[in-house]
Write a protein that holds these residues in place. Structure first.
Motif, mmCIF file in Angstrom:
data_model
loop_
_atom_site.group_PDB
_atom_site.id
_atom_site.type_symbol
_atom_site.label_atom_id
_atom_site.label_comp_id
_atom_site.label_asym_id
_atom_site.label_seq_id
_atom_site.Cartn_x
_atom_site.Cartn_y
_atom_site.Cartn_z
ATOM 1 N N LEU A 230 0.977 4.393 -2.662
ATOM 2 C CA LEU A 230 0.933 5.815 -2.318
ATOM 3 C C LEU A 230 2.099 6.571 -2.950
ATOM 4 O O LEU A 230 1.923 7.662 -3.495
ATOM 5 C CB LEU A 230 0.973 5.991 -0.798
ATOM 6 C CG LEU A 230 -0.252 5.526 -0.019
ATOM 7 C CD1 LEU A 230 0.040 5.528 1.474
ATOM 8 C CD2 LEU A 230 -1.448 6.410 -0.338
ATOM 9 N N ASN B 51 -1.895 7.919 6.316
ATOM 10 C CA ASN B 51 -2.746 6.975 5.598
ATOM 11 C C ASN B 51 -2.941 5.647 6.326
ATOM 12 O O ASN B 51 -3.592 4.750 5.802
ATOM 13 C CB ASN B 51 -2.135 6.698 4.222
ATOM 14 C CG ASN B 51 -2.152 7.928 3.347
ATOM 15 O OD1 ASN B 51 -3.150 8.249 2.737
ATOM 16 N ND2 ASN B 51 -1.042 8.650 3.311
ATOM 17 N N LYS C 238 0.838 -1.203 0.000
ATOM 18 C CA LYS C 238 0.000 0.000 0.000
ATOM 19 C C LYS C 238 0.876 1.259 0.000
ATOM 20 O O LYS C 238 0.588 2.233 -0.701
ATOM 21 C CB LYS C 238 -0.929 -0.011 1.219
ATOM 22 C CG LYS C 238 -1.767 1.223 1.395
ATOM 23 C CD LYS C 238 -2.788 1.403 0.310
ATOM 24 C CE LYS C 238 -3.651 2.620 0.621
ATOM 25 N NZ LYS C 238 -4.371 3.110 -0.512
#
Length: 106
Positions: A23, A37, A19
């Motif tokens: 980003l 996040n 992830k």
């Protein structure tokens, strides 16, 4: 497989790190920006970023107290190329299996 490639695969094994890579694909970010996040401490995010850096999947530019994390496309390409080999391998194996099945059905 080189040590760097092994580190890259180790880095990709964790969904949080994958992830983070997503980003960083859109923006270079500081540790604090990445941490926004996730529901984890900044220290935990820093550990993930360290593993990604050791795996050559990101690079870190230090500017005073700020550390800007950037996606390393060269490191990602090496991992992608390695997976590509097996993608081609299975495509050819499945094509051969399909041909054998179609011959048996005739």
């Amino acid at each position: 497989m080189t040590d760097a490639e092994q580190m890259g695969f180790r880095a990709l094994a964790d969904p949080t790190r994958r992830k983070i890579l997503q980003l960083l694909a859109t923006n270079d970010m500081t540790i604090a920006e990445v941490a926004e996040n996730f529901q984890m401490t900044r220290a935990a995010v820093k550990k993930h970023l360290t593993i990604l850096n050791e795996g050559n999947l990101i690079s870190v530019q230090v500017d005073g107290r700020s550390r800007l994390n950037t996606l390393n496309t060269t490191g990602l390409k090496q991992v992608f190329d390695w997976f590509g080999y097996f993608d081609e391998f299975w495509d050819s194996r499945l094509d051969a299996l399909k041909s054998d099945i179609e011959k048996d059905m005739q």
